[in-house]
Design a protein around this motif. Structure first.
Motif, mmCIF file in Angstrom:
data_model
loop_
_atom_site.group_PDB
_atom_site.id
_atom_site.type_symbol
_atom_site.label_atom_id
_atom_site.label_comp_id
_atom_site.label_asym_id
_atom_site.label_seq_id
_atom_site.Cartn_x
_atom_site.Cartn_y
_atom_site.Cartn_z
ATOM 1 N N UNK A 1 0.803 -1.220 0.000
ATOM 2 C CA UNK A 1 0.000 0.000 0.000
ATOM 3 C C UNK A 1 0.834 1.267 0.000
ATOM 4 N N UNK A 2 0.170 2.386 0.333
ATOM 5 C CA UNK A 2 0.835 3.677 0.230
ATOM 6 C C UNK A 2 1.022 4.412 1.539
ATOM 7 N N UNK B 1 -6.216 -4.029 -2.705
ATOM 8 C CA UNK B 1 -5.283 -2.918 -2.831
ATOM 9 C C UNK B 1 -5.889 -1.573 -2.518
ATOM 10 N N UNK B 2 -7.156 -1.371 -2.832
ATOM 11 C CA UNK B 2 -7.872 -0.121 -2.550
ATOM 12 C C UNK B 2 -9.236 -0.502 -1.986
ATOM 13 N N UNK B 3 -9.761 0.304 -1.077
ATOM 14 C CA UNK B 3 -11.016 -0.011 -0.387
ATOM 15 C C UNK B 3 -10.938 -1.371 0.301
ATOM 16 N N UNK B 4 -9.935 -1.564 1.162
ATOM 17 C CA UNK B 4 -9.725 -2.886 1.757
ATOM 18 C C UNK B 4 -10.833 -3.261 2.726
ATOM 19 N N UNK B 5 -11.000 -4.544 2.916
ATOM 20 C CA UNK B 5 -11.912 -5.066 3.919
ATOM 21 C C UNK B 5 -11.122 -5.146 5.224
ATOM 22 N N UNK B 6 -11.380 -4.228 6.159
ATOM 23 C CA UNK B 6 -10.552 -4.089 7.353
ATOM 24 C C UNK B 6 -11.230 -4.612 8.613
ATOM 25 N N UNK B 7 -12.249 -5.436 8.478
ATOM 26 C CA UNK B 7 -12.915 -5.999 9.647
ATOM 27 C C UNK B 7 -11.965 -6.957 10.360
ATOM 28 N N UNK C 1 2.043 -2.891 7.183
ATOM 29 C CA UNK C 1 1.789 -2.148 5.968
ATOM 30 C C UNK C 1 0.537 -1.302 6.122
ATOM 31 N N UNK C 2 -0.094 -0.964 5.011
ATOM 32 C CA UNK C 2 -1.299 -0.136 5.041
ATOM 33 C C UNK C 2 -2.538 -0.973 5.318
ATOM 34 N N UNK C 3 -3.519 -0.353 5.964
ATOM 35 C CA UNK C 3 -4.867 -0.925 6.100
ATOM 36 C C UNK C 3 -4.886 -2.287 6.781
#
Length: 367
Positions: free
Chosen positions: A144-145, A341-347, A292-294
């Motif tokens: 990610x970024x 990669x974008x709009x991750x499922x972060x549950x 990493x991200x998210x």
């Protein structure tokens, strides 16, 4: 997109100072509305099976921006202000995307501000899905970024892009996050790339270094190779990434490879991507990790690899407007938790070993 003569721009642009020298200057308003409907599923572990999935709308890589350019004595002076736009829920961050000022001439282009790095740009040789969304491989490819990720849009940056010479050009970006010269925690970024183009063949190599991002006094490094060739009947891309993080207890390494293909069909294209992340290795002890991200985390040890497969179709309705449908799935091994990669499922259920997948139907209009 036709540029709008600056003398005709709306009065609310006046405070931005964009109308200086209007007789020879141009101001362009531009944007993208990329919004889709998604049906997301999660499985592979007991907690993931209980969660099951959900339905949602996402705005993806939508944006709205203003560009100003003025030629003076053989040089082009320019500014850009670009913001994200949440077409799904409204709102977003002013100047949250590539926002910079600079000058361009025969010796190349120099920019200062917030912008994508040359390392991130290399993804364009294998990215073949319209905009970004859950089909993007930014999580599994480069973490990610944000945090320790290498797909960055870096603040406080200086960037130079060389002119093209016999198909070859280069880019160099230097970024600082801290203005205190006496601070030992000053975060620094150095990103550079070389790209070659001959006819329908493209190749590129990039390297990026982060200092003090994860551990004070240590550097983290990324290497990236990208290839692309348009055969007419099919466009093929391939990429390889190597990430290396320095911890007090040793080094953490991870490799990722991907192949992609785009097959034109009438007014559309069928796109496919397969990517594989190897186990996380290195001299750091087992269970050492990097965030990493998210919520994605690299953990040293066995069964820490993953794959992502995506297939989709994009149809051009008219120039600048596409409708699309994709299916994607990330298959994590028992100790990996890569996300979209974008709009991750972060549950919480999207933990190690869980496999996110999704079906997407959407539209993208550039203006």
């Amino acid at each position: 997109m036709n540029p709008i003569p600056a003398r005709r721009c709306l009065p609310w642009l006046l405070p931005l100072g964009l109308l200086a020298g209007a007789a020879q200057a141009q101001v362009t308003l531009y944007g993208r509305a990329n919004i889709d409907f998604e049906k997301i599923s999660l499985g592979g572990t007991p907690a993931a099976d209980v969660f099951g999935g959900n339905q949602r709308a996402s705005s993806n890589s939508s944006r709205f921006g203003i560009r100003y350019a003025k030629e003076h004595q053989g040089l082009t002076w320019f500014v850009q202000l670009e913001s994200g736009v949440s077409w799904d829920a409204g709102g977003d961050t002013l100047a949250g995307r590539d926002t910079f000022a600079g000058v361009e001439g025969g010796l190349g282009k120099l920019r200062i501000g917030k912008m994508d790095t040359p390392f991130k740009d290399l993804g364009g040789l294998t990215d073949r899905f319209k905009g970004t969304g859950i089909q993007d491989d930014g999580s599994i490819a480069v973490l990610g970024g944000s945090n320790n990720g290498f797909g960055r849009r870096q603040n406080n940056s200086l960037r130079y892009d060389s002119p093209r010479f016999n198909g070859l050009r280069g880019a160099l970006q230097y970024g600082l996050d801290n203005e205190d010269r006496r601070s030992g925690e000053q975060r620094k970024l150095l990103s550079l790339s070389a790209q070659y183009e001959a006819g329908k063949f493209k190749a590129a190599l990039a390297h990026e270094q982060h200092r003090n991002f994860n551990v004070i006094g240590h550097d983290d490094r990324g290497w990236r190779i990208g290839l692309n060739h348009d055969f007419g009947v099919v466009n093929v891309g391939a990429g390889f990434n190597r990430l290396e993080f320095k911890l007090p207890t040793g080094r953490l390494k991870r490799h990722y490879a991907t192949v992609t293909a785009g097959l034109p069909v009438g007014n559309g294209v069928i796109n496919l991507r397969y990517g594989r992340a190897a186990d996380v290795s290195g001299t750091a002890p087992a269970s050492a990790s990097i965030a990493g991200a998210d919520g994605t985390t690299l953990v040293v040890g066995r069964h820490t690899g993953a794959t992502q497969f995506t297939v989709g179709y994009e149809h051009t309705v008219f120039k600048g407007a596409q409708v699309y449908a994709y299916w994607t799935q990330v298959r994590n091994q028992a100790n990996a938790n890569y996300r979209f990669g974008v709009n991750p499922l972060t549950v919480a259920a999207a933990d190690r070993g869980a496999d996110p997948s999704g079906v997407v139907v959407g539209l993208c209009i550039d203006f």
